[in-house]
Design a protein around this motif. Structure first.
Motif, PDB file in Angstrom:
ATOM      1  N   GLY A 207      24.675   7.357  89.053  1.00  0.00           N
ATOM      2  CA  GLY A 207      24.431   7.876  90.339  1.00  0.00           C
ATOM      3  C   GLY A 207      25.212   7.506  91.539  1.00  0.00           C
ATOM      4  N   ILE A 208      25.301   6.185  91.637  1.00  0.00           N
ATOM      5  CA  ILE A 208      26.340   5.692  92.562  1.00  0.00           C
ATOM      6  C   ILE A 208      27.699   6.017  92.188  1.00  0.00           C
ATOM      7  N   THR A 209      28.198   5.837  90.896  1.00  0.00           N
ATOM      8  CA  THR A 209      29.444   5.976  90.761  1.00  0.00           C
ATOM      9  C   THR A 209      29.918   7.658  90.964  1.00  0.00           C
ATOM     10  N   ALA A 210      29.042   8.442  90.710  1.00  0.00           N
ATOM     11  CA  ALA A 210      29.217  10.054  91.068  1.00  0.00           C
ATOM     12  C   ALA A 210      29.317  10.304  92.405  1.00  0.00           C
ATOM     13  N   ARG A 211      28.502   9.559  93.046  1.00  0.00           N
ATOM     14  CA  ARG A 211      28.755   9.736  94.507  1.00  0.00           C
ATOM     15  C   ARG A 211      29.784   9.302  95.172  1.00  0.00           C
ATOM     16  N   MET A 212      30.470   8.128  94.892  1.00  0.00           N
ATOM     17  CA  MET A 212      31.756   7.723  95.220  1.00  0.00           C
ATOM     18  C   MET A 212      32.878   8.628  94.578  1.00  0.00           C
ATOM     19  N   PHE A 213      32.864   9.216  93.538  1.00  0.00           N
ATOM     20  CA  PHE A 213      33.808  10.238  92.935  1.00  0.00           C
ATOM     21  C   PHE A 213      33.568  11.397  94.044  1.00  0.00           C
ATOM     22  N   ALA A 214      32.458  11.658  94.198  1.00  0.00           N
ATOM     23  CA  ALA A 214      32.396  13.187  95.119  1.00  0.00           C
ATOM     24  C   ALA A 214      32.970  12.885  96.681  1.00  0.00           C
ATOM     25  N   ASN A 215      32.930  11.547  97.098  1.00  0.00           N
ATOM     26  CA  ASN A 215      33.604  11.217  98.164  1.00  0.00           C
ATOM     27  C   ASN A 215      35.216  11.076  98.151  1.00  0.00           C
ATOM     28  N   GLY A 216      35.660  11.190  97.041  1.00  0.00           N
ATOM     29  CA  GLY A 216      37.129  11.167  96.895  1.00  0.00           C
ATOM     30  C   GLY A 216      37.735   9.839  96.243  1.00  0.00           C
ATOM     31  N   VAL A 217      36.833   9.169  95.811  1.00  0.00           N
ATOM     32  CA  VAL A 217      37.323   7.733  95.266  1.00  0.00           C
ATOM     33  C   VAL A 217      37.791   8.136  93.595  1.00  0.00           C
ATOM     34  N   GLN A 218      38.975   7.432  93.472  1.00  0.00           N
ATOM     35  CA  GLN A 218      39.707   7.826  92.145  1.00  0.00           C
ATOM     36  C   GLN A 218      39.190   6.931  90.929  1.00  0.00           C
ATOM     37  N   GLY A 219      38.605   5.746  91.108  1.00  0.00           N
ATOM     38  CA  GLY A 219      38.289   4.962  90.278  1.00  0.00           C
ATOM     39  C   GLY A 219      37.128   3.995  90.650  1.00  0.00           C
ATOM     40  N   ALA A 220      36.252   3.553  89.800  1.00  0.00           N
ATOM     41  CA  ALA A 220      35.215   2.663  89.944  1.00  0.00           C
ATOM     42  C   ALA A 220      35.286   1.234  88.924  1.00  0.00           C
ATOM     43  N   TRP A 221      35.113   0.178  89.638  1.00  0.00           N
ATOM     44  CA  TRP A 221      34.922  -0.779  88.509  1.00  0.00           C
ATOM     45  C   TRP A 221      33.774  -1.730  88.836  1.00  0.00           C
ATOM     46  N   LEU A 222      33.262  -2.617  87.721  1.00  0.00           N
ATOM     47  CA  LEU A 222      32.177  -3.466  88.021  1.00  0.00           C
ATOM     48  C   LEU A 222      32.323  -4.444  86.759  1.00  0.00           C
ATOM     49  N   GLU A 223      31.461  -5.471  87.026  1.00  0.00           N
ATOM     50  CA  GLU A 223      31.500  -6.588  86.149  1.00  0.00           C
ATOM     51  C   GLU A 223      30.570  -6.561  85.263  1.00  0.00           C
ATOM     52  N   ALA A 224      30.464  -6.934  84.042  1.00  0.00           N
ATOM     53  CA  ALA A 224      29.467  -7.302  83.001  1.00  0.00           C
ATOM     54  C   ALA A 224      29.619  -8.692  82.431  1.00  0.00           C
ATOM     55  N   SER A 225      28.237  -9.128  82.811  1.00  0.00           N
ATOM     56  CA  SER A 225      28.012 -10.601  82.517  1.00  0.00           C
ATOM     57  C   SER A 225      27.104 -10.902  81.447  1.00  0.00           C
ATOM     58  N   GLY A 226      26.743  -9.814  80.708  1.00  0.00           N
ATOM     59  CA  GLY A 226      25.816 -10.151  79.283  1.00  0.00           C
ATOM     60  C   GLY A 226      25.985  -8.772  78.517  1.00  0.00           C
ATOM     61  N   GLU A 227      25.362  -8.825  77.408  1.00  0.00           N
ATOM     62  CA  GLU A 227      25.209  -7.747  76.433  1.00  0.00           C
ATOM     63  C   GLU A 227      24.546  -6.643  76.938  1.00  0.00           C
ATOM     64  N   ASP A 228      23.464  -6.942  77.513  1.00  0.00           N
ATOM     65  CA  ASP A 228      22.525  -5.989  77.978  1.00  0.00           C
ATOM     66  C   ASP A 228      23.185  -4.850  79.030  1.00  0.00           C
ATOM     67  N   SER A 229      23.790  -5.389  80.115  1.00  0.00           N
ATOM     68  CA  SER A 229      24.551  -4.899  81.049  1.00  0.00           C
ATOM     69  C   SER A 229      25.787  -4.073  80.708  1.00  0.00           C
ATOM     70  N   TRP A 230      26.493  -4.789  79.653  1.00  0.00           N
ATOM     71  CA  TRP A 230      27.682  -4.328  78.915  1.00  0.00           C
ATOM     72  C   TRP A 230      27.254  -2.918  78.412  1.00  0.00           C
ATOM     73  N   ARG A 231      26.209  -2.732  77.554  1.00  0.00           N
ATOM     74  CA  ARG A 231      25.823  -1.721  76.998  1.00  0.00           C
ATOM     75  C   ARG A 231      25.398  -0.572  77.866  1.00  0.00           C
ATOM     76  N   VAL A 232      24.610  -1.024  78.873  1.00  0.00           N
ATOM     77  CA  VAL A 232      24.496   0.176  79.949  1.00  0.00           C
ATOM     78  C   VAL A 232      25.468   0.667  80.524  1.00  0.00           C
ATOM     79  N   TYR A 233      26.586  -0.165  81.152  1.00  0.00           N
ATOM     80  CA  TYR A 233      27.784   0.382  81.617  1.00  0.00           C
ATOM     81  C   TYR A 233      28.478   1.346  80.574  1.00  0.00           C
ATOM     82  N   GLU A 234      28.728   0.720  79.433  1.00  0.00           N
ATOM     83  CA  GLU A 234      29.583   1.483  78.280  1.00  0.00           C
ATOM     84  C   GLU A 234      28.979   2.921  78.201  1.00  0.00           C
ATOM     85  N   ARG A 235      27.520   2.902  78.196  1.00  0.00           N
ATOM     86  CA  ARG A 235      26.924   4.292  78.007  1.00  0.00           C
ATOM     87  C   ARG A 235      27.366   5.157  79.112  1.00  0.00           C
TER      88      ARG A 235
END
Length: 250
Positions: A207-235
């Motif tokens: 939801g956060i990423t989509a709103r930034m894209f709707a506002n004209g941002v071309q890309g989004a980045w974030l950090e993954a510190s563990g396997e659980d968060s990694w899976r969430v972000y990849e999905r």
């Protein structure tokens, strides 16, 4: 992508309530908090950095009474880690960063009974921060300075969202930084323990990423510190792209 992400961090720190340029470094800091995750420095990409520059950076941190600390994309300052270690710094963490584009973003369904929305009132802002603080192991409270920081993020073009449960309680939150170099950092995605593994973190991230894209941002980045968060972000469409270093003195 490494240089774009590093330039975006320089832009973020330059937008802090206070910023200090020290040779090839930019320190961003907030007088209202001593949090190491808000007050830190980063190098300008591909700058020539000397040991004197490092000493001046430490002195500048001492002057503002903040812990000397840096976060940066490692390839953008390949010799800096050795210089910092020689100056007494210690590595806190090494994280992968992941990138998402409008074409790769996948929007999951919001779990039944839950609401994902942007805070329009200070009550909503405080609720989001309190839920994040609890999820990260802190006290489930929010100070006036926390609320002001969230409001400033929104006013400057960033996005904040909260997750609220069926009983109206705030169960999570996250935010995206004001854009720099055409990209944004998504950070602080957090869900209280009792509400994890229900898809809330993924819905917040998307939801956060989509709103930034709707506002004209071309890309989004974030950090993954563990396997659980990694899976969430990849999905939801993020893919591993590069490495970042957290390093501090003392």
């Amino acid at each position: 992508m490494d240089i774009i992400v590093q330039r975006s961090v320089v832009a973020q720190l330059s937008q802090r309530p206070q910023s200090v340029e020290v040779g090839p470094f930019v320190i961003g800091w907030d007088p209202s908090t001593d949090s190491r995750y808000i007050n830190y420095a980063t190098p300008r990409p591909d700058a020539v950095i000397t040991n004197t520059d490092v000493a001046r950076l430490v002195a500048a941190f001492r002057e503002i009474d903040r812990l000397p600390r840096l976060e940066y994309v490692t390839t953008c300052a390949p010799g800096l880690e050795r210089q910092l270690l020689d100056a007494g710094f210690g590595v806190e963490a090494r994280h992968d960063y992941l990138v998402c584009s409008p074409d790769s973003l996948t929007m999951p369904a919001v779990p039944d009974g839950f609401e994902i929305a942007e805070p329009a009132t200070d009550e909503d802002r405080a609720g989001a921060v309190a839920a994040q603080n609890e999820a990260f192991g802190g006290e489930p409270t929010a100070t006036p300075a926390d609320v002001a920081r969230i409001r400033r993020t929104q006013d400057n073009g960033g996005v904040v969202m909260y997750a609220r449960g069926p009983d109206g309680s705030y169960v999570g939150g996250g935010q995206a930084s004001p854009p720099g170099e055409g990209v944004t950092e998504v950070a602080g995605i957090a869900v209280r323990d009792a509400f994890r593994r229900r898809g809330i973190a993924g819905a917040l991230t998307a939801g956060i990423t989509a709103r930034m894209f709707a506002n004209g941002v071309q890309g989004a980045w974030l950090e993954a510190s563990g396997e659980d968060s990694w899976r969430v972000y990849e999905r939801v469409g993020y893919a591993a792209t590069g490495k970042r270093l957290y390093i501090a003195l003392g």
